[in-house]
Scaffold this motif. Structure first.
Motif, PDB file in Angstrom:
ATOM      1  N   PHE B  21       0.837  -1.207   0.000  1.00 58.63           N
ATOM      2  CA  PHE B  21       0.000   0.000   0.000  1.00 58.63           C
ATOM      3  C   PHE B  21       0.873   1.258   0.000  1.00 58.63           C
ATOM      4  O   PHE B  21       0.657   2.185  -0.794  1.00 58.63           O
ATOM      5  CB  PHE B  21      -0.939   0.021   1.212  1.00 58.63           C
ATOM      6  CG  PHE B  21      -1.562   1.374   1.435  1.00 58.63           C
ATOM      7  CD1 PHE B  21      -2.633   1.789   0.647  1.00 58.63           C
ATOM      8  CD2 PHE B  21      -1.056   2.254   2.380  1.00 58.63           C
ATOM      9  CE1 PHE B  21      -3.184   3.062   0.817  1.00 58.63           C
ATOM     10  CE2 PHE B  21      -1.602   3.521   2.551  1.00 58.63           C
ATOM     11  CZ  PHE B  21      -2.672   3.926   1.760  1.00 58.63           C
ATOM     12  N   TYR B  22       1.871   1.312   0.876  1.00 59.18           N
ATOM     13  CA  TYR B  22       2.708   2.518   0.969  1.00 59.18           C
ATOM     14  C   TYR B  22       3.562   2.710  -0.286  1.00 59.18           C
ATOM     15  O   TYR B  22       3.827   3.841  -0.691  1.00 59.18           O
ATOM     16  CB  TYR B  22       3.565   2.493   2.248  1.00 59.18           C
ATOM     17  CG  TYR B  22       2.763   2.953   3.454  1.00 59.18           C
ATOM     18  CD1 TYR B  22       2.612   4.308   3.733  1.00 59.18           C
ATOM     19  CD2 TYR B  22       2.122   2.050   4.298  1.00 59.18           C
ATOM     20  CE1 TYR B  22       1.855   4.750   4.810  1.00 59.18           C
ATOM     21  CE2 TYR B  22       1.365   2.477   5.378  1.00 59.18           C
ATOM     22  CZ  TYR B  22       1.234   3.827   5.627  1.00 59.18           C
ATOM     23  OH  TYR B  22       0.473   4.268   6.686  1.00 59.18           O
ATOM     24  N   ALA B  24       2.722   1.555  -3.459  1.00 55.61           N
ATOM     25  CA  ALA B  24       1.859   1.864  -4.610  1.00 55.61           C
ATOM     26  C   ALA B  24       1.230   3.250  -4.484  1.00 55.61           C
ATOM     27  O   ALA B  24       1.049   3.953  -5.481  1.00 55.61           O
ATOM     28  CB  ALA B  24       0.772   0.792  -4.726  1.00 55.61           C
ATOM     29  N   THR B  25       0.889   3.655  -3.262  1.00 51.63           N
ATOM     30  CA  THR B  25       0.163   4.908  -3.070  1.00 51.63           C
ATOM     31  C   THR B  25       1.091   6.108  -3.057  1.00 51.63           C
ATOM     32  O   THR B  25       0.782   7.164  -3.622  1.00 51.63           O
ATOM     33  CB  THR B  25      -0.650   4.860  -1.757  1.00 51.63           C
ATOM     34  OG1 THR B  25      -1.421   3.662  -1.738  1.00 51.63           O
ATOM     35  CG2 THR B  25      -1.563   6.075  -1.624  1.00 51.63           C
ATOM     36  N   TYR B  26       2.246   5.975  -2.402  1.00 49.13           N
ATOM     37  CA  TYR B  26       3.131   7.132  -2.186  1.00 49.13           C
ATOM     38  C   TYR B  26       4.517   6.968  -2.797  1.00 49.13           C
ATOM     39  O   TYR B  26       5.295   7.926  -2.802  1.00 49.13           O
ATOM     40  CB  TYR B  26       3.327   7.360  -0.683  1.00 49.13           C
ATOM     41  CG  TYR B  26       2.063   7.441   0.135  1.00 49.13           C
ATOM     42  CD1 TYR B  26       1.087   8.396  -0.137  1.00 49.13           C
ATOM     43  CD2 TYR B  26       1.861   6.574   1.216  1.00 49.13           C
ATOM     44  CE1 TYR B  26      -0.062   8.479   0.640  1.00 49.13           C
ATOM     45  CE2 TYR B  26       0.724   6.659   1.994  1.00 49.13           C
ATOM     46  CZ  TYR B  26      -0.232   7.603   1.702  1.00 49.13           C
ATOM     47  OH  TYR B  26      -1.358   7.682   2.472  1.00 49.13           O
ATOM     48  N   PHE B  28       6.833   5.072  -1.412  1.00 48.15           N
ATOM     49  CA  PHE B  28       7.802   4.800  -0.335  1.00 48.15           C
ATOM     50  C   PHE B  28       8.334   3.368  -0.469  1.00 48.15           C
ATOM     51  O   PHE B  28       7.574   2.432  -0.668  1.00 48.15           O
ATOM     52  CB  PHE B  28       7.157   4.952   1.044  1.00 48.15           C
ATOM     53  CG  PHE B  28       6.649   6.334   1.359  1.00 48.15           C
ATOM     54  CD1 PHE B  28       7.183   7.463   0.751  1.00 48.15           C
ATOM     55  CD2 PHE B  28       5.628   6.507   2.284  1.00 48.15           C
ATOM     56  CE1 PHE B  28       6.717   8.735   1.053  1.00 48.15           C
ATOM     57  CE2 PHE B  28       5.152   7.788   2.597  1.00 48.15           C
ATOM     58  CZ  PHE B  28       5.701   8.896   1.981  1.00 48.15           C
TER      59      PHE B  28
END
Lengths: 150, 150
Positions: B21-22, B24-26, B28
């Motif tokens: 999640f981190y 793909a989204t941001y 990081f």
């Protein structure tokens, strides 16, 4: 692009007592304080360190000004504690749109005014593994924060 | 003296999914990952920015390795979200003693081993306005983290 931890937002029942706890325990001082009527909070920013993107990281202590504000309702349900985390970016509008495009709910149609004249938006905690997540673009250093309308 | 926000500790049910999640989204990326058997966690450190004290700020994603670990019990009670915040210091031993002397409960008699060979201790959340607070002294840059005993 998100380039720093901008702040950790901490909800409290009594801002003055909480500020005093952070001062007496750690030596952290208030860098800025304001009331944000739109968000329904009275807040104090404690500046902890500078960051390599030219910004800084803060603790943001938040006391609700009314029980029906988002922070007021959160406090009634959870008690004091970490309310949200915030990442700094040079382009909150562009990043929010890109993240919305990935299926994460962005809570505002357009960014709103946050601490110290910044532009902010929030991502839905249920789409972020339980973490209410804020995106922040700081006001330009030359901005006269005292004249920013809240 | 506490000189930076060292990390935000986030508890999750599935470390791999949360890391994804981190990413793909941001965007990081994982900087370091390890299992800390003493703490009962599997963790990933995402490095967000450098700080002006020579350190850095991270997100620390934590999945319990057993249900009876502190993080496991916290997750069962609260669901996913921010578990603790951590401040960096050059002297965790001295700062912990000074803070203990102010009447704040320090959870360990002596600091223990944290992420990347650091020395850590925790302050009782009930003495810190609801915030589980960690103090961290990073390992020297030359340390071979792979040889640190956990």
């Amino acid at each position: 692009m998100l380039t720093r931890i901008d702040h950790i937002g901490i909800a409290c029942f009594d801002l003055d007592r909480t500020v005093e706890f952070y001062r007496a325990t750690y030596g952290f001082e208030v860098y800025h304080s304001e009331v944000n009527e739109e968000q329904g909070v009275r807040e104090a920013m404690l500046r902890i360190n500078a960051t390599d993107d030219g910004g800084a990281s803060y603790l943001q202590l938040l006391e609700p000004t009314r029980e029906d504000s988002a922070v007021g309702k959160w406090l009634a349900r959870n008690g004091e504690g970490v309310h949200h985390i915030a990442f700094g970016t040079a382009d909150v509008d562009g990043d929010a749109e890109a993240i919305r495009g990935k299926g994460v709910r962005v809570l505002y149609d357009e960014p709103r005014t946050g601490s110290m004249g910044s532009r902010i938006t929030f991502l839905h905690p249920k789409d972020c593994h339980g973490v209410l997540t804020e995106l922040v673009t700081s006001a330009p250093p030359s901005a006269d924060h005292s004249s920013v309308e809240h």
